[in-house]
Design a protein around this motif. Structure first.
Motif, short mmCIF file in Angstrom:
data_model
loop_
_atom_site.label_atom_id
_atom_site.label_comp_id
_atom_site.label_asym_id
_atom_site.label_seq_id
_atom_site.Cartn_x
_atom_site.Cartn_y
_atom_site.Cartn_z
N THR A 1 45.75 -53.46 34.81
CA THR A 1 47.05 -54.10 34.56
C THR A 1 46.85 -55.47 33.94
O THR A 1 47.54 -55.85 32.97
CB THR A 1 47.85 -54.22 35.87
OG1 THR A 1 48.07 -52.92 36.42
CG2 THR A 1 49.19 -54.89 35.63
N THR A 2 45.91 -56.24 34.48
CA THR A 2 45.66 -57.60 33.98
C THR A 2 45.17 -57.56 32.54
O THR A 2 45.64 -58.33 31.68
CB THR A 2 44.64 -58.30 34.87
OG1 THR A 2 45.13 -58.36 36.22
CG2 THR A 2 44.39 -59.72 34.39
N ASP A 3 44.23 -56.68 32.23
CA ASP A 3 43.67 -56.64 30.89
C ASP A 3 44.64 -56.04 29.87
O ASP A 3 44.66 -56.47 28.71
CB ASP A 3 42.37 -55.83 30.88
CG ASP A 3 41.20 -56.60 31.46
OD1 ASP A 3 41.39 -57.80 31.76
OD2 ASP A 3 40.13 -56.03 31.63
N PHE A 4 45.45 -55.07 30.29
CA PHE A 4 46.36 -54.42 29.34
C PHE A 4 47.48 -55.36 28.91
O PHE A 4 47.82 -55.43 27.72
CB PHE A 4 46.94 -53.16 29.96
CG PHE A 4 47.80 -52.36 29.02
CD1 PHE A 4 47.25 -51.76 27.90
CD2 PHE A 4 49.16 -52.21 29.24
CE1 PHE A 4 48.03 -51.02 27.02
CE2 PHE A 4 49.95 -51.47 28.38
CZ PHE A 4 49.38 -50.88 27.26
N PHE A 5 48.05 -56.10 29.85
CA PHE A 5 49.16 -56.99 29.51
C PHE A 5 48.70 -58.40 29.17
O PHE A 5 49.45 -59.15 28.55
CB PHE A 5 50.17 -57.04 30.67
CG PHE A 5 50.85 -55.73 30.93
CD1 PHE A 5 51.73 -55.20 30.01
CD2 PHE A 5 50.61 -55.02 32.08
CE1 PHE A 5 52.36 -53.99 30.23
CE2 PHE A 5 51.23 -53.80 32.33
CZ PHE A 5 52.11 -53.29 31.40
N GLY A 6 47.47 -58.76 29.57
CA GLY A 6 47.00 -60.11 29.32
C GLY A 6 47.27 -60.99 30.52
O GLY A 6 48.41 -61.10 30.99
N ARG A 7 46.21 -61.62 31.02
CA ARG A 7 46.32 -62.39 32.26
C ARG A 7 47.41 -63.44 32.21
O ARG A 7 48.10 -63.70 33.19
CB ARG A 7 44.97 -63.04 32.57
CG ARG A 7 44.94 -63.81 33.90
CD ARG A 7 43.60 -64.47 34.10
NE ARG A 7 42.54 -63.49 34.16
CZ ARG A 7 42.20 -62.85 35.27
NH1 ARG A 7 42.83 -63.09 36.40
NH2 ARG A 7 41.21 -61.98 35.25
N TYR A 8 47.58 -64.06 31.05
CA TYR A 8 48.52 -65.19 30.97
C TYR A 8 49.74 -64.87 30.09
O TYR A 8 50.41 -65.78 29.63
CB TYR A 8 47.79 -66.43 30.43
CG TYR A 8 46.59 -66.82 31.25
CD1 TYR A 8 46.73 -67.36 32.52
CD2 TYR A 8 45.31 -66.60 30.76
CE1 TYR A 8 45.64 -67.70 33.28
CE2 TYR A 8 44.19 -66.94 31.51
CZ TYR A 8 44.36 -67.50 32.77
OH TYR A 8 43.27 -67.82 33.52
N GLN A 9 50.00 -63.61 29.85
CA GLN A 9 51.15 -63.28 29.00
C GLN A 9 52.45 -63.67 29.70
O GLN A 9 52.65 -63.42 30.88
CB GLN A 9 51.18 -61.79 28.69
CG GLN A 9 52.34 -61.41 27.79
CD GLN A 9 52.30 -59.96 27.36
OE1 GLN A 9 51.34 -59.27 27.62
NE2 GLN A 9 53.35 -59.49 26.70
N THR A 10 53.32 -64.32 28.93
CA THR A 10 54.59 -64.79 29.47
C THR A 10 55.74 -64.15 28.72
O THR A 10 55.61 -63.75 27.56
CB THR A 10 54.71 -66.32 29.36
OG1 THR A 10 54.61 -66.71 27.98
CG2 THR A 10 53.61 -67.01 30.16
N VAL A 11 56.88 -64.06 29.40
CA VAL A 11 58.12 -63.58 28.78
C VAL A 11 59.22 -64.58 29.09
O VAL A 11 59.15 -65.33 30.08
CB VAL A 11 58.50 -62.18 29.32
CG1 VAL A 11 57.48 -61.15 28.90
CG2 VAL A 11 58.65 -62.19 30.84
N SER A 12 60.20 -64.60 28.22
CA SER A 12 61.31 -65.53 28.39
C SER A 12 62.48 -64.81 29.06
O SER A 12 63.00 -63.84 28.51
CB SER A 12 61.73 -66.10 27.03
OG SER A 12 62.82 -66.98 27.18
N ILE A 13 62.88 -65.29 30.23
CA ILE A 13 64.02 -64.74 30.97
C ILE A 13 64.91 -65.89 31.40
O ILE A 13 64.46 -66.77 32.16
CB ILE A 13 63.55 -63.94 32.19
CG1 ILE A 13 62.64 -62.78 31.77
CG2 ILE A 13 64.75 -63.42 32.99
CD1 ILE A 13 62.10 -61.97 32.93
#
Length: 566
Positions: A328-340
């Protein structure tokens, strides 16, 4: 320029050295997509890179890793190695990762210099990112293919030109086939594709897969003769070399088979909806490859930790959860952020909060993970249909391959489940991951509802029935897509733990099995009696009456004829 250790809370500052501007631009674009990576500076050759590293500037740059494309000065790879040696002498704590072509002339020298990382050009971007992270963390990361060449070494021989020509032909042919397959897969994923067109494209896909197999057999990748053992500079690299050059043949054979299947369609051909159905084909394939790589790393870690076969059952929950967490960490990226709601939120920590739900719904139901680990780690036999098959046998390899394929698919579902539950309707996720047929909010909600019903049916009906029937249902890869098979496996302990509705389902099945032969027998007897009554009694009676009527009519007709003659 300053050299510093990489703090965990900051991104890794990279100096990328690459003579080809197209490749340089692609690296910058791809690597900057990951929040924990940052291309702080670029250089086209060793001289400009050395200037960045040594000359003071108004705004100092903190370089934490060198990403070096080979060659960086001329066609002679030793110029690159001389630059790396110069960097090591001036900045011994600055890690270096080099990107090389398969026909690198002097891998042994690079290995002895203590260069921390080495990848082949054209490697998966996820592989490269994982290698950069390991190198920046103070570890080594040499791909097994490169380490194999280091172990065997390179010696000049009279057939070198022939071998290189054969190798170039093999590489060019495979590249053409892969490009055609990629274009073909894009066409197969189009909407409104007629059945005839789909069958034609699938036929061409099989032809290309056959052509690839023939090229690999007709032009095998020949290994050079072995040379005396080398003495590398780093003991950590010695351990990496030993592990990579003596791969587990059981695992290698299975990986080769699964990798070949992953090149084909990954369409879900079962009536059961899967979480990964929402992904585009290339993302689905990328996730499966990532899971296989992480599983391979898990096996290496278990070997290194000297886990015994008796300890595996107690560690099953931890092993599966750790594997899910790392994927999960590697697929999405440890520090990936989204704006909500005008807030920047890191998604991975939130996704990992669902570990208990994911384990209960998916991970705990993965078929025979301990048997698979025991087979690959300790080469234990596998029991198939109450027959014992030794490790390495065709039947054992087939079963282990099916178990690993099922684990890969189920783990991919487990990675996507918390995303669908928490961030399923985010536009950033849709544009980056989803199949274009499932982009609208209505389609996503319909898809999630189908998954919810699947979980209910499996929990209360499908799973109790499989337990009662002593079966596991496995999802496997085929040349046409994902299909489901059933294997026999006694499950008495799970059967004893059933309760509530799940127990009622098994009791209902048992009652049906008990009454079904009797009801069938009674139905058969009643049916036979009715048939006898209709044919032997009523039918014969009707026949006799009919014959009497016909006979009377005939007599009357004959008498009328005689009267007319008289």
């Amino acid at each position: 320029m300053s050299i510093a250790a990489t703090p965990l809370e900051q991104s890794i500052q990279i100096l990328s050295i690459e003579a080809d501007p197209v490749i340089q631009s692609g690296l910058v674009t791809c690597l900057n997509r990951f929040a924990d990576l940052d291309i702080a500076a670029v250089a086209e050759d060793g001289a400009s890179a050395w200037q960045i590293l040594t000359e003071p500037v108004d705004e100092p740059i903190t370089i934490e890793l060198l990403l070096v494309g080979v060659p960086i000065v001329s066609v002679d790879a030793r110029s690159t190695l001389a630059f790396c040696q110069q960097v090591k002498a001036r900045f011994p704590d600055l890690p270096i990762l080099i990107l090389i072509a398969p026909q690198h002339p002097d891998l042994t020298t690079a290995f002895q210099l203590g260069i921390e990382g080495c990848f082949l050009r054209g490697s998966s971007i996820l592989d490269l990112v994982a290698g950069i992270r390991r190198v920046a963390a103070g570890q080594t990361s040499w791909t097994p293919e490169v380490l194999q060449q280091v172990r065997l070494g390179t010696q000049p021989n009279s057939n070198l030109a022939v071998n290189n020509a054969s190798g170039r032909l093999r590489l060019f042919s495979l590249q053409q086939i892969e490009a055609s397959l990629s274009a073909l897969n894009i066409n197969l994923n189009r909407d409104r594709l007629s059945t005839v067109d789909r069958l034609i494209l699938l036929g061409r896909q099989r032809e290309l897969n056959t052509a690839r197999w023939l090229v690999q057999r007709l032009f095998p990748a020949t290994d050079p003769p072995p040379v005396p053992a080398i003495i590398p500079a780093s003991p950590t690299l010695v351990a990496s070399l030993s592990e990579a050059t003596n791969p587990n043949p059981l695992l290698q054979n299975i990986y080769d088979r699964i990798a070949a299947k992953l090149q084909s369609s990954l369409e879900n051909l079962t009536p059961t909806p899967l979480e990964i159905d929402i992904l585009r084909q290339e993302k689905k394939r990328e996730l499966c490859y990532l899971i296989l790589r992480q599983f391979e790393g898990l096996l290496a870690e278990l070997r290194f930790s000297q886990v015994t076969i008796e300890q595996l059952p107690d560690k099953e929950v931890t092993i599966l959860q750790d594997l899910w967490s790392s994927v999960t960490t590697d697929f999405f990226g440890r520090y990936q952020t989204v704006s909500i709601a005008d807030r920047q939120i890191e998604i991975v920590p939130i996704l990992l909060q669902d570990v208990k739900i994911v384990h209960a719904e998916i991970l705990a139901k993965i078929a025979q993970p301990i048997e698979l680990l025991s087979y690959l780690l300790f080469k234990t036999s596998l029991t198939i249909d109450n027959n014992i098959f030794p490790a390495g046998s065709a039947a054992a390899e087939e079963r282990a391959c099916a178990l690993l394929e099922n684990l890969t698919i189920q783990l991919a579902n487990a990675v996507m489940q918390p995303l669908l539950n928490r961030f399923g309707n985010l536009e950033s996720m849709k544009s980056g991951l989803y199949d274009r047929r499932l982009l609208s909010s209505r389609e996503i909600e319909r898809f999630r509802n189908d998954l919810s019903w699947r979980y209910r049916i499996d929990r209360y009906i499908g799973e109790p029935q499989a337990i009662f029937e002593s079966k596991y249902r496995l999802f496997t890869f085929t040349p046409y897509g994902i299909e489901r098979i059933s294997i026999y496996a006694p499950r008495p302990q799970e059967l004893e733990r059933l309760a509530g509705i799940r127990l009622v389902v098994t009791l209902t099945l048992e009652v049906r099995d008990a009454l079904s032969p009797r009801v069938k027998s009674a139905t058969t007897w009643i049916g036979s009696s009715i048939v006898y009554l209709l044919t032997e009694i009523i039918g014969r009676g009707i026949g006799l009456i009919g014959r009497g009527i016909i006979k009377g009519v005939g007599n009357i007709w004959q008498e009328n004829n005689r009267n007319r003659r008289e």
